[in-house]
Enzyme design. Sequence first.
Site, PDB file in Angstrom:
ATOM      1  N   THR A  27     -51.891 -14.876  32.490  1.00  0.00           N
ATOM      2  CA  THR A  27     -51.569 -14.395  31.143  1.00  0.00           C
ATOM      3  C   THR A  27     -52.764 -13.650  30.556  1.00  0.00           C
ATOM      4  OG1 THR A  27     -49.937 -16.121  30.735  1.00  0.00           O
ATOM      5  CG2 THR A  27     -50.985 -15.164  28.802  1.00  0.00           C
ATOM      6  N   HIS A 176     -40.817 -19.821  36.819  1.00  0.00           N
ATOM      7  CA  HIS A 176     -41.937 -20.665  36.378  1.00  0.00           C
ATOM      8  C   HIS A 176     -41.410 -22.054  36.033  1.00  0.00           C
ATOM      9  CE1 HIS A 176     -45.710 -21.900  34.920  1.00  0.00           C
ATOM     10  NE2 HIS A 176     -46.011 -20.918  34.117  1.00  0.00           N
ATOM     11  N   ASN A 179     -46.531 -26.292  34.715  1.00  0.00           N
ATOM     12  CA  ASN A 179     -47.501 -26.219  33.616  1.00  0.00           C
ATOM     13  C   ASN A 179     -46.985 -26.606  32.237  1.00  0.00           C
ATOM     14  OD1 ASN A 179     -49.142 -25.370  35.638  1.00  0.00           O
ATOM     15  ND2 ASN A 179     -49.348 -23.255  34.937  1.00  0.00           N
ATOM     16  N   TYR A 181     -44.088 -26.094  30.765  1.00  0.00           N
ATOM     17  CA  TYR A 181     -43.142 -25.237  30.069  1.00  0.00           C
ATOM     18  C   TYR A 181     -41.722 -25.779  30.235  1.00  0.00           C
ATOM     19  CZ  TYR A 181     -47.271 -22.362  29.553  1.00  0.00           C
ATOM     20  OH  TYR A 181     -48.526 -21.933  29.221  1.00  0.00           O
ATOM     21  N   ASN A 236     -50.568 -28.585  29.079  1.00  0.00           N
ATOM     22  CA  ASN A 236     -49.730 -28.534  27.878  1.00  0.00           C
ATOM     23  C   ASN A 236     -49.118 -29.881  27.509  1.00  0.00           C
ATOM     24  OD1 ASN A 236     -50.006 -25.730  27.103  1.00  0.00           O
ATOM     25  ND2 ASN A 236     -48.900 -25.250  28.980  1.00  0.00           N
TER      26      ASN A 236
END
Length: 364
Positions: A27, A176, A179, A181, A236
């Site tokens: 990112t 994805h 992580n 999400y 996260n």
Amino acid sequence: MSATSLFEPFRLGELTLPNRIVMAPLTRNRAAAGFVPSDLAPQYYALRADAGLLITEASQISQQGQGYQDTPGIYSDAQVEGWKKVTDAVHAKGGRIFIQLWHVGRVSHTSLQPNGGAPVAPSALTAATKTFVNNGFAETSAPRALELSEIPGIVEDYRRAAANAIKAGFDGVEVHGANGYLIDQFLKDGSNQRTDAYGGSIENRSRFLLEVMDAVIAEIGAARTGLRLSPVSPANGITESHPQALFNHVIDELEKRHPVYIHVVEGATGGPRDVAPDFSFEELRKRYSGAWMVNNGYDLALANAVLAEGKADFVAFGKPFISNPDLVERLQRNAPLNEVDRDTLYGGGAKGYIDYPTLKDAAA
């Protein structure tokens, strides 16, 4: 150990990769108006086209899927056209490129959401992490739990994004699922407290991931569909009580669908590799007969070791690719690497994006 194994070609679906070096998704928060890739993005990716495979920065499948400022999307016509310039530039250099499809779920902020609404998640549990908005870091906003009736629409967003990716000229997509999400939030019991068909048992918590994979594979084919997972990463604020049992089941189900690769973050994303010493990544590897990509803290020696031992088919490198556009050549020559300028990682323009020197620059 000889470095040659990292530089052997590899057949990935319909692609022949010239080496086993992959540029991991990174990112950079440099999208232009409308969350279209910036005018510098084609040059940024083309500079790194020597990699066996490029995987783009995570790109949201809808406005609801966005969690950080200035990240690109793959849901509008303008975004598709912007990405077409990137894929054209990479292909002109002989490269191969997948786009990473992203829905952040609860890792977002109301300022990024449609009509300033709450982010969505499996359950109304706020992520213990921060996001990047208004050129700074802020606490994530409290999410609301998705209604059962909303879930098919998000699966459809993934399917449409995959179709858009092919329209934009990508060689494939990486879903994805890592992580912390949205997909990871459904998988793990620390973030999923649902009592319906998407919560509770391992089978139920895996359902959303598998529905997304089924939709994407049905749209573009398994040979163009990859998946990223992070079984034990606390990224996260995500947690899971029984990661081995969960991910053994997930891999067993993926074996039936056979995506073109599985991309595994070993340990804590961008951090220690040994956060879960009892977890067996080798057990996962044994359960999957397809291509296996590893990631997290790899250098030349470790990469060659895992390839030589058959523990992986290719290796993804992250931050080294930011500051070393010619990373493949540097690894091949065992040359020193440029240091990353951390002040230019997120946001900004050309500085720290397309201006890192190559070995050819140094020799000129």
